[in-house]
Design an enzyme around this catalytic site. Structure first.
Site, PDB file in Angstrom:
ATOM      1  N   HIS A   9      50.363  34.965  44.785  1.00 49.12           N
ATOM      2  CA  HIS A   9      49.447  34.946  43.631  1.00 49.12           C
ATOM      3  C   HIS A   9      49.150  33.491  43.284  1.00 49.12           C
ATOM      4  O   HIS A   9      50.045  32.661  43.288  1.00 49.12           O
ATOM      5  CB  HIS A   9      50.137  35.653  42.449  1.00 49.12           C
ATOM      6  CG  HIS A   9      49.252  35.870  41.276  1.00 49.12           C
ATOM      7  ND1 HIS A   9      48.895  34.867  40.410  1.00 49.12           N
ATOM      8  CD2 HIS A   9      48.637  36.995  40.828  1.00 49.12           C
ATOM      9  CE1 HIS A   9      48.097  35.366  39.460  1.00 49.12           C
ATOM     10  NE2 HIS A   9      47.927  36.652  39.695  1.00 49.12           N
TER      11      HIS A   9
ATOM     12  N   CYS B 270      43.296  36.256  42.797  1.00 54.15           N
ATOM     13  CA  CYS B 270      43.129  36.596  41.378  1.00 54.15           C
ATOM     14  C   CYS B 270      41.961  35.811  40.803  1.00 54.15           C
ATOM     15  O   CYS B 270      42.023  34.588  40.678  1.00 54.15           O
ATOM     16  CB  CYS B 270      44.421  36.277  40.630  1.00 54.15           C
ATOM     17  SG  CYS B 270      44.272  36.565  38.861  1.00 54.15           S
TER      18      CYS B 270
ATOM     19  N   HIS C  24      43.043  40.837  42.405  1.00 52.12           N
ATOM     20  CA  HIS C  24      43.035  41.010  40.952  1.00 52.12           C
ATOM     21  C   HIS C  24      41.638  40.597  40.516  1.00 52.12           C
ATOM     22  O   HIS C  24      41.255  39.442  40.742  1.00 52.12           O
ATOM     23  CB  HIS C  24      44.034  40.064  40.278  1.00 52.12           C
ATOM     24  CG  HIS C  24      45.469  40.433  40.483  1.00 52.12           C
ATOM     25  ND1 HIS C  24      46.498  39.687  39.959  1.00 52.12           N
ATOM     26  CD2 HIS C  24      46.051  41.477  41.117  1.00 52.12           C
ATOM     27  CE1 HIS C  24      47.665  40.256  40.276  1.00 52.12           C
ATOM     28  NE2 HIS C  24      47.415  41.331  40.997  1.00 52.12           N
TER      29      HIS C  24
ATOM     30  N   ASP D  45      42.583  43.377  35.797  1.00 49.92           N
ATOM     31  CA  ASP D  45      43.686  42.545  35.337  1.00 49.92           C
ATOM     32  C   ASP D  45      43.706  42.547  33.830  1.00 49.92           C
ATOM     33  O   ASP D  45      43.161  43.450  33.203  1.00 49.92           O
ATOM     34  CB  ASP D  45      43.538  41.154  35.964  1.00 49.92           C
ATOM     35  CG  ASP D  45      44.857  40.455  36.132  1.00 49.92           C
ATOM     36  OD1 ASP D  45      45.853  40.901  35.536  1.00 49.92           O
ATOM     37  OD2 ASP D  45      44.910  39.455  36.861  1.00 49.92           O
ATOM     38  N   HIS D  46      44.308  41.520  33.273  1.00 48.25           N
ATOM     39  CA  HIS D  46      44.478  41.484  31.815  1.00 48.25           C
ATOM     40  C   HIS D  46      43.262  42.030  31.102  1.00 48.25           C
ATOM     41  O   HIS D  46      42.136  41.621  31.377  1.00 48.25           O
ATOM     42  CB  HIS D  46      44.655  40.044  31.352  1.00 48.25           C
ATOM     43  CG  HIS D  46      45.788  39.353  32.025  1.00 48.25           C
ATOM     44  ND1 HIS D  46      45.949  38.011  32.007  1.00 48.25           N
ATOM     45  CD2 HIS D  46      46.812  39.842  32.751  1.00 48.25           C
ATOM     46  CE1 HIS D  46      47.034  37.685  32.683  1.00 48.25           C
ATOM     47  NE2 HIS D  46      47.576  38.789  33.162  1.00 48.25           N
TER      48      HIS D  46
ATOM     49  N   TYR E  15      48.076  44.009  28.849  1.00 47.89           N
ATOM     50  CA  TYR E  15      48.295  45.174  29.707  1.00 47.89           C
ATOM     51  C   TYR E  15      48.161  46.513  28.986  1.00 47.89           C
ATOM     52  O   TYR E  15      48.918  47.445  29.237  1.00 47.89           O
ATOM     53  CB  TYR E  15      49.659  45.056  30.416  1.00 47.89           C
ATOM     54  CG  TYR E  15      49.591  44.060  31.543  1.00 47.89           C
ATOM     55  CD1 TYR E  15      49.062  44.411  32.775  1.00 47.89           C
ATOM     56  CD2 TYR E  15      49.999  42.737  31.359  1.00 47.89           C
ATOM     57  CE1 TYR E  15      48.962  43.494  33.814  1.00 47.89           C
ATOM     58  CE2 TYR E  15      49.900  41.808  32.398  1.00 47.89           C
ATOM     59  CZ  TYR E  15      49.379  42.201  33.619  1.00 47.89           C
ATOM     60  OH  TYR E  15      49.268  41.296  34.641  1.00 47.89           O
TER      61      TYR E  15
END
Ligand code: DNO
Length: 361
Positions: free
Chosen positions: A206, A244, A271, A316-317, A330
């Site tokens: 990542h 990501c 991501h 993602d977030h 999350y």
């Protein structure tokens, strides 16, 4: 793309699997044994427990995020070999339940860093926020004291155990330059990738978040040149990437659609999320919709579509919306909206053109 959703585990994540089940097109959960300290072997019986819970909802558990790397490995200490052996055993154990991808990171001390977990956006929702000057001026110990004194500040991906020994950790990194960290990453990959290959599990690093050094600690997984270098350290499809868009996107110089096209066959896990970067370098995590932030969401999904990407993808977030009480970044609702946005773009690209309709069915 194969859609998956991060889940922190029974009793640890307020989002139940039966709700994740109702998000269209999610086939698996992205999971971890969050209570096993970095460097220890993940016990097979605990792994099987998660498999059973996922099976009950018809989800696979092919993607793990993260098996964390012990600090001694990142520092290149002689004790690293014991932790590397444990990592190999965890890989063998994970292969027994069909795991295909291990997401991990190589960031010294901290995983992702934000200065505010609940910054209000114009629409009344809240989101993770990074104030560049604040981090530049902040004594890291101050940040940790703040976190320790406020349980709401605990960030996913941060291990309280590690943070307890912060001063010692900072001292240990005093002499670790970027080049030294590269050497230590190479050593780790040279040991791990053959075992991953033998068990058909792709290692997927990542990027650093944010993608620049913080608190004087080196960070090396930050942009295209470094990703290129990383893939060459061990040139195997099992030495792969978690690309990501939110982490890399914090640096506007990063051209993510170009990275998708260049590194496509080495991207094991994507991501995909948006952020809004301000002129002063601050950034906030917005909805996934392109217009809300500065990441080229539609170009990114199009790039994945163009290369025929068949790897795993997760939103993602998310923001915290509809008054949801959830782990920072999350929650269920905004990530579910994110998934529908990603599917919307993908499906419109996949739609057969006029005249192709019969052929496609
Ligand atoms: C942030 C996550 C990261 C990621 C780790 C992988 O939400 O994307 O915490 O899981 O860096 O090791």
């Amino acid at each position: 793309m194969r859609m998956v959703f991060r889940w922190y585990g029974e009793g640890n994540d307020p989002v139940p699997l039966r709700h994740i089940k109702q998000i269209p097109g999610v086939e698996g959960i992205v999971w971890a044994l969050h209570d096993v300290p970095a460097g220890e072997v993940w016990p097979l019986d605990r792994i099987r427990e998660v498999k059973k819970q996922a099976d009950e909802h018809g989800f696979h558990i092919e993607v793990v995020e993260s098996v964390n790397v012990h600090e001694d490995i990142k520092q290149g200490l002689p004790t690293r070999n014991r932790y590397i052996d444990n990592y190999k055993q965890t890989i063998r154990n994970l292969s027994q339940v069909g795991v295909k991808v291990i997401c991990y990171n190589f960031m010294p001390v901290f995983d992702w860093v934000r200065t505010d977990l609940f910054k209000e956006l114009e629409d009344g929702s809240t989101a993770l926020f990074y104030e560049k000057a604040k981090v530049a001026d902040m004594d890291p110990k101050e940040l940790v004291a703040k976190i320790a004194g406020n349980p709401d500040m605990t960030m996913p991906g941060w291990e309280p155990e590690r943070l307890k020994h912060l001063s010692a950790l900072f001292d240990a990194y005093k002499d670790i330059t970027e080049e030294k960290l590269w050497d230590n990453l190479r050593y780790f990959l040279e040991q791990i990738v053959p075992v991953a290959e033998e068990h058909d599990i792709r290692m997927a690093i990542h990027p650093d978040d944010p993608p620049w050094p913080i608190f004087g600690l080196p960070r090396i997984v930050t942009g295209a040149d470094n990703l290129r270098r990383l893939l060459k350290l061990v040139d195997s499809p099992y030495n792969g990437l978690t690309l990501c868009s939110g982490s890399l996107g914090a640096n506007p110089a990063n051209d993510i659609p170009a990275m998708v096209r260049e590194f496509g066959d080495r991207i094991a896990f994507a991501h995909i999320r948006n952020i809004r970067v301000y002129d002063n370098g601050d950034f906030i995590e917005t909805s996934h919709r392109e217009q809300d932030g500065t990441v080229n969401m539609t170009d990114i999904v199009k790039a994945y579509h163009d290369i025929g990407f068949s790897g795993y993808v997760r939103p993602d977030h998310g923001r915290h919306i509809f008054d949801e009480q959830c782990r920072p970044g999350y929650g269920l609702y905004d990530r579910a909206l994110g998934i529908m946005y990603l599917w919307g773009i993908w499906d419109s690209l996949a739609k057969p053109r006029k005249g192709d309709r019969h052929a496609a069915h």
